[in-house]
Write an enzyme that holds these catalytic residues in place. Sequence first.
Site, PDB file in Angstrom:
ATOM      1  N   GLU A  43     -22.087  49.683   1.970  1.00  0.00           N
ATOM      2  CA  GLU A  43     -21.670  49.870   3.239  1.00  0.00           C
ATOM      3  C   GLU A  43     -20.138  49.289   3.120  1.00  0.00           C
ATOM      4  O   GLU A  43     -19.945  48.137   3.232  1.00  0.00           O
ATOM      5  CB  GLU A  43     -22.572  49.360   4.196  1.00  0.00           C
ATOM      6  CG  GLU A  43     -23.812  50.116   4.532  1.00  0.00           C
ATOM      7  CD  GLU A  43     -24.667  49.860   5.573  1.00  0.00           C
ATOM      8  OE1 GLU A  43     -24.154  49.202   6.399  1.00  0.00           O
ATOM      9  OE2 GLU A  43     -25.431  50.626   6.053  1.00  0.00           O
ATOM     10  N   TYR A  53     -37.894  49.178   9.099  1.00  0.00           N
ATOM     11  CA  TYR A  53     -37.023  49.211  10.263  1.00  0.00           C
ATOM     12  C   TYR A  53     -37.622  49.412  11.731  1.00  0.00           C
ATOM     13  O   TYR A  53     -37.372  48.931  12.680  1.00  0.00           O
ATOM     14  CB  TYR A  53     -35.650  49.874  10.119  1.00  0.00           C
ATOM     15  CG  TYR A  53     -35.832  51.317  10.693  1.00  0.00           C
ATOM     16  CD1 TYR A  53     -35.099  51.557  11.714  1.00  0.00           C
ATOM     17  CD2 TYR A  53     -36.225  52.284   9.798  1.00  0.00           C
ATOM     18  CE1 TYR A  53     -35.179  52.956  12.436  1.00  0.00           C
ATOM     19  CE2 TYR A  53     -36.168  53.526  10.139  1.00  0.00           C
ATOM     20  CZ  TYR A  53     -35.646  53.956  11.510  1.00  0.00           C
ATOM     21  OH  TYR A  53     -35.910  55.166  11.882  1.00  0.00           O
ATOM     22  N   THR A 112     -24.733  40.114   1.091  1.00  0.00           N
ATOM     23  CA  THR A 112     -23.450  40.647   1.779  1.00  0.00           C
ATOM     24  C   THR A 112     -22.529  39.977   1.045  1.00  0.00           C
ATOM     25  O   THR A 112     -22.246  38.618   0.959  1.00  0.00           O
ATOM     26  CB  THR A 112     -23.690  40.203   3.371  1.00  0.00           C
ATOM     27  OG1 THR A 112     -24.789  40.882   3.894  1.00  0.00           O
ATOM     28  CG2 THR A 112     -22.269  40.848   3.855  1.00  0.00           C
ATOM     29  N   ARG A 161     -32.696  62.533  12.229  1.00  0.00           N
ATOM     30  CA  ARG A 161     -33.158  63.249  13.414  1.00  0.00           C
ATOM     31  C   ARG A 161     -32.535  64.588  13.634  1.00  0.00           C
ATOM     32  O   ARG A 161     -31.690  64.798  14.494  1.00  0.00           O
ATOM     33  CB  ARG A 161     -32.873  62.343  14.572  1.00  0.00           C
ATOM     34  CG  ARG A 161     -33.513  60.978  14.665  1.00  0.00           C
ATOM     35  CD  ARG A 161     -33.005  60.300  15.936  1.00  0.00           C
ATOM     36  NE  ARG A 161     -31.656  60.189  16.226  1.00  0.00           N
ATOM     37  CZ  ARG A 161     -31.086  58.993  15.637  1.00  0.00           C
ATOM     38  NH1 ARG A 161     -31.390  58.283  14.721  1.00  0.00           N
ATOM     39  NH2 ARG A 161     -29.591  58.878  15.404  1.00  0.00           N
ATOM     40  N   THR A 166     -20.535  50.108   9.056  1.00  0.00           N
ATOM     41  CA  THR A 166     -19.931  50.922   7.912  1.00  0.00           C
ATOM     42  C   THR A 166     -18.946  51.766   8.683  1.00  0.00           C
ATOM     43  O   THR A 166     -19.134  52.441   9.651  1.00  0.00           O
ATOM     44  CB  THR A 166     -21.204  51.973   7.425  1.00  0.00           C
ATOM     45  OG1 THR A 166     -22.203  51.580   6.768  1.00  0.00           O
ATOM     46  CG2 THR A 166     -20.562  52.892   6.315  1.00  0.00           C
ATOM     47  N   TYR A 220     -22.945  48.339  14.171  1.00  0.00           N
ATOM     48  CA  TYR A 220     -23.159  49.961  13.901  1.00  0.00           C
ATOM     49  C   TYR A 220     -21.989  50.597  14.443  1.00  0.00           C
ATOM     50  O   TYR A 220     -22.199  51.313  15.481  1.00  0.00           O
ATOM     51  CB  TYR A 220     -24.621  50.180  14.424  1.00  0.00           C
ATOM     52  CG  TYR A 220     -25.149  51.487  13.643  1.00  0.00           C
ATOM     53  CD1 TYR A 220     -24.838  52.055  12.460  1.00  0.00           C
ATOM     54  CD2 TYR A 220     -25.851  52.069  14.632  1.00  0.00           C
ATOM     55  CE1 TYR A 220     -25.570  53.359  12.258  1.00  0.00           C
ATOM     56  CE2 TYR A 220     -26.173  53.340  14.422  1.00  0.00           C
ATOM     57  CZ  TYR A 220     -25.958  53.967  12.952  1.00  0.00           C
ATOM     58  OH  TYR A 220     -26.775  55.108  12.580  1.00  0.00           O
TER      59      TYR A 220
END
Length: 427
Positions: A209, A254, A267, A151, A360, A137
């Site tokens: 992604e 998650y 993937t 958020r 990504t 990430y």
Amino acid sequence: MSEQNPLDLPEGDPFGPHNLPYGVFSPAGSATDPAPGSAPGSAAADGRRVGVRLGSYVLDAGAAGAALGSPYVSLLAQPTLGPLLAAGRRTWSDVRRALTAWVTVPAHRDVVRPLLHPLSDVTLHLPFEVADYVDFYASEHHASNLGRMFRPDAPTPLTPNWKHLPIGYHGRSGTVVVSGTDVVRPTGQRKAPADTAPVFGPSTKLDIEAEVGFVVGAPSTLGTPVPLTDFREHVFGLCLLNDWSARDLQAWEYVPLGPFLGKSFATSVSAWITPLEALDAARVAPPARTEALLPYLDDSAESVADEPGGYDLRITVSLNGHVISEPPFSTVYWTAAQQLTHMTVNGASLRTGDLYGSGTVSGPSPDQFGSLIELTWNGRDPLELPDGKRTFLEDGDVVTMTAWAPGPGGSRVGLGEVTGRIAATRG
């Protein structure tokens, strides 16, 4: 008019002798002409062999090695890249040097030319057996976009740990597929914030992604971390990668352990692995660090100063033939070397065929976002395309990612594309 020699490439071809990515292919008719002694249903039974791309052709590397008396023929006359990957950096360099000579030295032309197959006539396969799969990430722009999205009241869009370590998760190696393989829409639980209970069914927020995958060759010893300085001793090359994501499944599952079924269904990777040596001209410094790094991740030290960890890769993402994004890999905050080091700092060992994704890739502007959740801001702002609006993927949609990098002398190094078509849920 005489037929053009495939060794005479057009000027500026991004898959010239300066590139030479590796893959695994079956020539036309291989299913009816299996390799001698091969077991039914095995890779050798359908004629798989290591190939090297040159322009719009693929060179049968094992056959070329045998014809030219190469000491590396045992590594190249294989139905997978595994043995070559395991051989280590010195051998990778020697084999690359030999391949370059085979396709450039005039004395070899008559031997090599009959061993070149048009790409349009061959079948491409997953080029290596994937051992472990980890996805990171590592793009600050991507992580910040998702933080602002989910958020909005937080003082900063990044989580407190983000600038201190490369965040990642372990994926499912058995569902890594080669470019061109259909991706079946996954099914699972999902629950919107306003719903009182979860429901079960096909994902309604299927996403892409745009990523870069790194392929591990030489393994490491269990219990021994791999330092930043050893990145090129272990990583053979890279490829484009699409980490398909079911955002609605992911959002419900998650917490607290991270991605699971929303990621593990597929993937996609390119059929071509570009060796790191082909990308030496594309190496760049990563973005400036805004937090002090712990010593094992500190890439500002003199010991790694001559190994810039970033790569200037220019990615293009197309949906049904329409360009929707052009993410720049040079903006990715955490480098592949830092990811490898962090992945092993606890003593975890590397295996030949390990694959890890960058996460990504997104740039600072909206036309550089590497996922639909960013491009449409979680469906709020649909993309206006010639064939209709899109928030997330529909059945029948085709996603294609291509990329290039600066090469020697102003040339371009092409990366193999990764393409996938969305198929309807089964059952």
